[in-house]
Design an enzyme around this catalytic site. Structure first.
Site, PDB file in Angstrom:
ATOM      1  CB  THR A  13       1.126  -4.054  11.770  1.00  0.00           C
ATOM      2  OG1 THR A  13       0.364  -4.305  10.603  1.00  0.00           O
ATOM      3  CG2 THR A  13       1.093  -2.580  12.068  1.00  0.00           C
ATOM      4  CG  ASP A  53       1.090   1.523  15.156  1.00  0.00           C
ATOM      5  OD1 ASP A  53       2.028   2.078  14.582  1.00  0.00           O
ATOM      6  OD2 ASP A  53       0.222   0.843  14.574  1.00  0.00           O
ATOM      7  CG  ASP A  74       4.176   3.626   9.137  1.00  0.00           C
ATOM      8  OD1 ASP A  74       3.657   3.320  10.225  1.00  0.00           O
ATOM      9  OD2 ASP A  74       3.935   3.026   8.079  1.00  0.00           O
ATOM     10  CB  ILE A  96       4.634  -0.120  14.074  1.00  0.00           C
ATOM     11  CG1 ILE A  96       4.931   0.186  15.535  1.00  0.00           C
ATOM     12  CG2 ILE A  96       5.003  -1.588  13.738  1.00  0.00           C
ATOM     13  CD1 ILE A  96       6.319  -0.183  16.012  1.00  0.00           C
ATOM     14  CG  ASP A  97       6.079   0.578   7.001  1.00  0.00           C
ATOM     15  OD1 ASP A  97       4.890   0.449   6.673  1.00  0.00           O
ATOM     16  OD2 ASP A  97       7.018   0.464   6.199  1.00  0.00           O
ATOM     17  CD  GLU A 100      -0.168   3.957   9.769  1.00  0.00           C
ATOM     18  OE1 GLU A 100       0.933   3.583  10.210  1.00  0.00           O
ATOM     19  OE2 GLU A 100      -0.877   3.270   9.017  1.00  0.00           O
ATOM     20  CG  ASP A 155       2.664   3.138   4.313  1.00  0.00           C
ATOM     21  OD1 ASP A 155       3.153   2.834   5.423  1.00  0.00           O
ATOM     22  OD2 ASP A 155       1.471   2.945   4.013  1.00  0.00           O
TER      23      ASP A 155
HETATM   24  P1  AMP Z   1       4.081  -3.936   3.222  1.00  0.00           P
HETATM   25  O1  AMP Z   1       4.742  -4.099   4.533  1.00  0.00           O
HETATM   26  O2  AMP Z   1       5.046  -3.652   2.109  1.00  0.00           O
HETATM   27  O3  AMP Z   1       3.134  -5.041   2.902  1.00  0.00           O
HETATM   28  O4  AMP Z   1       3.245  -2.584   3.295  1.00  0.00           O
HETATM   29  C1  AMP Z   1       2.604  -2.196   4.441  1.00  0.00           C
HETATM   30  C2  AMP Z   1       1.779  -0.986   4.139  1.00  0.00           C
HETATM   31  O5  AMP Z   1       0.846  -1.292   3.091  1.00  0.00           O
HETATM   32  C3  AMP Z   1       0.930  -0.540   5.276  1.00  0.00           C
HETATM   33  O6  AMP Z   1       1.603   0.409   6.028  1.00  0.00           O
HETATM   34  C4  AMP Z   1      -0.323   0.033   4.641  1.00  0.00           C
HETATM   35  O7  AMP Z   1      -0.371   1.440   4.742  1.00  0.00           O
HETATM   36  C5  AMP Z   1      -0.193  -0.343   3.178  1.00  0.00           C
HETATM   37  N1  AMP Z   1      -1.430  -0.892   2.625  1.00  0.00           N
HETATM   38  C6  AMP Z   1      -2.566  -1.241   3.256  1.00  0.00           C
HETATM   39  N2  AMP Z   1      -3.499  -1.657   2.366  1.00  0.00           N
HETATM   40  C7  AMP Z   1      -2.951  -1.556   1.148  1.00  0.00           C
HETATM   41  C8  AMP Z   1      -3.411  -1.841  -0.183  1.00  0.00           C
HETATM   42  N3  AMP Z   1      -4.625  -2.296  -0.425  1.00  0.00           N
HETATM   43  N4  AMP Z   1      -2.554  -1.625  -1.214  1.00  0.00           N
HETATM   44  C9  AMP Z   1      -1.320  -1.174  -0.971  1.00  0.00           C
HETATM   45  N5  AMP Z   1      -0.824  -0.891   0.247  1.00  0.00           N
HETATM   46  C10 AMP Z   1      -1.628  -1.076   1.311  1.00  0.00           C
HETATM   47 MG    MG Z   2       2.976   1.562   7.097  1.00  0.00          MG
END
Ligand code: AMP
Ligand code: MG
Length: 333
Positions: free
Chosen positions: A128, A47, A123, A125-126, A70, A276
């Site tokens: 993780t 990251d 971002d 590392i989107d 981020e 994101d």
């Molecule tokens: P994904 O890979 O689609 O599950 O999304 C990852 C992203 O979800 C991360 O980068 C976070 O910023 C975001 N995230 C974290 N907590 C939450 C939450 N409670 N609701 C929605 N998105 C979230």
């Molecule tokens: Mg992200």
């Protein structure tokens, strides 16, 4: 076609390519060992290293530009994190030879700006979890002007350029520029004759055949509401579960029709972070799709670090957008 000689385009492609390739090296060299100890430090290292690389290039090429990243380097400056910072510096050194830990922190902190009228958002590392378990993850960079995303780049180290959903692919890079379409190429080093393939969304118009894209982590979307949604739509297709903005990439390329980010009853105030959604959303729109919030309103990237004015996300191939929005209204009624 996108003008790859345009300075913003050239910078974004190069910075994401370098950052995502470095993240892939870190994954390859650190994650397997760490997995057995449930040690999450490879994610931290990747990251920060990826944000340092993008911050460095931005400072070289557009010194006055605003970057909303981020991460911030504060935590790395404490004595307890000395080793982690050294590890990060060791990796960043592969891209920026001779870099010091102090400079690494400085480059990371190029991303602590608040969004202005025009800004870059990152971002590093989107996804993780995808990074840690060798699934999908992405390095996501976008350029925003007056609340609207103008340019988006996704570096996806584990995705093949034909987006055939396998893990362990050779890596792909997606780019979209407002008005110029969405394109995909290999993540590998830039060559003058590099092939870019244009992406377009699925032509599916029948809601019952809509394939839903979903987070892998159940904590990131309301899974039971997603089931209601699919029932309401009359959908029969299996959902596609995946981490990160790679879901947007698949939607843009026609591998799915609908991607929702729903809210939880106990977290109705959650608002999406700009980094994101920025790059992925323009990639879908420029491939012919539509992206709005759960109420059908356009995303407003002029409200700070989150999409304060938008509840959740509804991204579709365009043809199914109205059907998706009315299904959402029916399930929340
Ligand atoms: P994904 O890979 O689609 O599950 O999304 C990852 C992203 O979800 C991360 O980068 C976070 O910023 C975001 N995230 C974290 N907590 C939450 C939450 N409670 N609701 C929605 N998105 C979230
Ligand atoms: Mg992200």
């Amino acid at each position: 076609m996108i003008n790859i000689k345009d300075p913003k385009v050239e910078f974004a492609i190069n910075a994401v390519r370098q950052a995502a390739s470095l993240a892939a090296d870190i994954q390859g060299e650190m994650v397997s060992q760490a997995l057995t100890k449930d040690d999450r430090s490879p994610v931290t290292v990747a990251d920060f290293a990826a944000q340092a690389v993008v911050g460095y290039y931005l400072g070289e090429i557009f010194p006055g530009a605003t970057l909303v990243g981020e991460e911030q380097a504060d935590v790395l400056r404490s004595p307890e994190e000395k080793e982690v910072l050294e590890r990060i510096t060791g990796f960043v050194n592969r891209v920026i030879p001779g870099v010091s830990p102090e400079l690494v922190c400085e480059y990371i902190d190029r991303g602590i700006d608040d969004p202005g009228e025009s800004y870059w958002t990152l971002d590093p590392i989107d996804g993780t979890k995808g990074f840690f378990f060798f699934f999908q993850y992405a390095c996501a960079l976008a350029y925003v002007e007056f609340g609207k995303v103008q340019l988006g780049v996704l570096g996806c180290p584990n995705m093949t350029p034909d987006l055939d959903q396998k893990t362990g692919g050779i890596g792909s890079l997606l780019i979209a520029e407002r008005g110029c379409g969405s394109w995909i190429t290999s993540l590998k080093q830039f060559e003058a004759d590099q092939q870019f393939t244009q992406l377009s969304v699925s032509p599916q118009k029948e809601p019952e055949y809509a394939r839903l894209m979903r987070s892998f982590e159940s904590g990131h979307t309301n899974v039971s509401q997603a089931d209601f949604f699919q029932e309401e739509l009359g959908g029969k297709a299996d959902p596609v579960r995946m981490d990160s903005q790679v879901k947007y990439a698949l939607l843009a390329a026609g591998w799915g029709e609908i991607y929702l980010r729903l809210l939880f009853p106990d977290r109705m105030d959650y608002r999406e972070k700009i980094w994101d959604q920025a790059a992925g959303s323009v990639i879908v729109e420029e491939a012919g799709g539509k992206v709005s919030d759960l109420d059908g309103k356009p995303l407003d990237f002029a409200q700070g670090r989150t999409l304060k004015n938008n509840r959740g996300i509804c991204a579709t191939n365009g043809f199914l957008h109205d059907a998706a929005i009315s299904a959402l209204q029916n399930i929340s009624a």
